[in-house]
Design an enzyme around this catalytic site. Structure first.
Site, PDB file in Angstrom:
ATOM      1  CG  HIS A   1     -23.794  18.236  22.219  1.00 30.07           C
ATOM      2  ND1 HIS A   1     -24.116  19.038  23.301  1.00 30.07           N
ATOM      3  CD2 HIS A   1     -24.424  17.046  22.451  1.00 30.07           C
ATOM      4  CE1 HIS A   1     -24.866  18.367  24.144  1.00 30.07           C
ATOM      5  NE2 HIS A   1     -25.076  17.158  23.650  1.00 30.07           N
TER       6      HIS A   1
ATOM      7  CG  HIS B   1     -18.163  15.356  15.423  1.00 33.16           C
ATOM      8  ND1 HIS B   1     -17.825  14.019  15.632  1.00 33.16           N
ATOM      9  CD2 HIS B   1     -17.394  16.064  16.291  1.00 33.16           C
ATOM     10  CE1 HIS B   1     -16.911  13.946  16.585  1.00 33.16           C
ATOM     11  NE2 HIS B   1     -16.613  15.165  16.990  1.00 33.16           N
TER      12      HIS B   1
ATOM     13  CG  HIS C   1     -15.182  19.903  18.054  1.00 33.91           C
ATOM     14  ND1 HIS C   1     -15.972  19.703  19.170  1.00 33.91           N
ATOM     15  CD2 HIS C   1     -14.867  18.663  17.574  1.00 33.91           C
ATOM     16  CE1 HIS C   1     -16.091  18.392  19.391  1.00 33.91           C
ATOM     17  NE2 HIS C   1     -15.440  17.736  18.428  1.00 33.91           N
TER      18      HIS C   1
ATOM     19  CD  GLU D   1     -12.984  19.344  20.744  1.00 34.39           C
ATOM     20  OE1 GLU D   1     -12.960  18.135  20.452  1.00 34.39           O
ATOM     21  OE2 GLU D   1     -13.729  19.795  21.626  1.00 34.39           O
TER      22      GLU D   1
ATOM     23  CG  HIS E   1     -12.884  15.314  16.137  1.00 31.67           C
ATOM     24  ND1 HIS E   1     -13.338  15.838  17.333  1.00 31.67           N
ATOM     25  CD2 HIS E   1     -11.615  15.758  15.996  1.00 31.67           C
ATOM     26  CE1 HIS E   1     -12.375  16.545  17.888  1.00 31.67           C
ATOM     27  NE2 HIS E   1     -11.311  16.505  17.098  1.00 31.67           N
TER      28      HIS E   1
ATOM     29  CB  THR F   1     -13.099  16.275  22.949  1.00 29.08           C
ATOM     30  OG1 THR F   1     -14.078  16.362  21.886  1.00 29.08           O
ATOM     31  CG2 THR F   1     -11.793  15.712  22.430  1.00 29.08           C
TER      32      THR F   1
HETATM   33  N1  LIG Z   1     -15.279  14.804  19.921  1.00 27.13           N
HETATM   34  S1  LIG Z   1     -14.946  13.245  19.862  1.00 27.13           S
HETATM   35  O1  LIG Z   1     -13.982  12.929  20.896  1.00 27.13           O
HETATM   36  O2  LIG Z   1     -14.549  12.878  18.513  1.00 27.13           O
HETATM   37  C1  LIG Z   1     -16.384  12.322  20.242  1.00 27.13           C
HETATM   38  C2  LIG Z   1     -17.193  12.708  21.279  1.00 27.13           C
HETATM   39  C3  LIG Z   1     -18.340  11.960  21.577  1.00 27.13           C
HETATM   40  C4  LIG Z   1     -18.677  10.849  20.827  1.00 27.13           C
HETATM   41  C5  LIG Z   1     -17.845  10.489  19.776  1.00 27.13           C
HETATM   42  F1  LIG Z   1     -18.182   9.418  19.026  1.00 27.13           F
HETATM   43  C6  LIG Z   1     -16.703  11.219  19.477  1.00 27.13           C
HETATM   44 ZN   LIG Z   2     -15.168  15.777  18.228  1.00 25.39          ZN
END
Ligand SMILES: NS(=O)(=O)c1cccc(F)c1
Ligand SMILES: [Zn+2]
Length: 261
Positions: free
Chosen positions: A63, A93, A95, A105, A118, A198
């Site tokens: 992802h 990570h 997006h 996002e 993030h 998200t």
């Molecule tokens: N994209 S996020 O909301 O940062 C997120 C998604 C899934 C797991 C996580 F630890 C963080």
């Molecule tokens: Zn994220």
């Protein structure tokens, strides 16, 4: 088979079928409308103690590309701001989109950025594991940083130069000694609100801290993110990892607070 993705058949518009919380009251991301946010004078600065932080590995989870940290103690934490406890850094990570102007996002007054970073933290004071925290209403704190395109970002090269090692879903490689403090803008003025993951499982467990000022990265660096694949080495169908962002969700009466003057 994958449970969810970002395509037509398995993307954000159908996540609610397997994850009904997708239609909940505190979903993320959101469109941040600065003039409708309230200033909260009690909101102090966020403080990042990443000095002893130890990245462990970089991975492609199908992802996004994720850099994971050793979260066995309180070496790397975020505190202050809206947080009542220090929250431990677990991973970061990104997006991104398919070209310049879309990919973040969160949006600001309807405007998207090219990408969003993030930094995911969990409340190890109240909870024993990340998994437990991820289902608690005050379990996670995610610091969101916008990326805009322009000049090369000197430190992002350390990540983009490692992406060839994690091209396929399920691949991972050592990635030690990276301190994400080098990916932050000079000002940490932020908006904050109560939201969710998200991506599925979309747990409503995140205190969001979205930093106002973006960092600048080059189109070339963003292009390297898009050389990653959603698909695994064993799959014959090669799908480029791009547009791995969820669009803004309904505010449902939530308040967005801002810290900066
Ligand atoms: N994209 S996020 O909301 O940062 C997120 C998604 C899934 C797991 C996580 F630890 C963080
Ligand atoms: Zn994220």
């Amino acid at each position: 088979g994958n449970l969810w993705g970002y395509g037509k058949e398995d993307g954000p518009s159908v996540w609610h079928k397997n994850y009904p919380v997708a239609q909940g009251d505190r979903q993320s991301p959101i469109d941040i409308v600065p003039h409708q946010a309230s200033h909260d004078p009690s909101l102090g600065p966020v403080v990042l103690n990443y000095d002893q932080c130890t990245s462990i590995k970089i991975a492609n989870n199908g992802h996004s590309v994720v850099v994971e940290f050793d979260d066995s103690d309180d070496r790397s934490v975020i505190r202050g701001g809206p947080l009542d406890n220090p929250y431990r850094l677990k991973q970061f990570h990104f997006h991104w989109g398919v070209k310049g102007c879309h990919g973040s996002e969160h949006t600001v007054a309807g405007n998207s950025y090219a990408s969003e970073l993030h930094l995911v933290h969990w409340n190890a004071v109240k909870y024993t594991t990340f998994g437990e925290a991820a289902t608690a209403p005050d379990g996670l704190a995610v610091l969101g940083i916008f990326l805009q395109t322009g000049d090369d970002h000197r430190w992002l090269n350390m990540i983009t130069d490692a992406l060839y090692t994690v091209k396929f879903k399920g691949s991972a490689a050592d990635f030690k000694g990276f301190n994400p403090k080098c990916l932050l803008p000079s000002s940490l003025h932020y908006w904050t609100y109560l939201g969710s993951l998200t991506t599925p499982p979309l747990h409503e467990s995140v205190i969001w801290i979205v930093v106002k000022d973006p960092i600048t990265v080059s189109e070339k660096q963003l292009g390297k993110l898009r050389t990653l694949l959603f698909t695994g080495e064993e799959e014959d169908q090669r799908t480029r990892m791009e547009n791995n962002f969820r669009p803004p969700q309904l505010l449902k009466g939530r308040n967005v607070l801002w810290s900066f003057r």
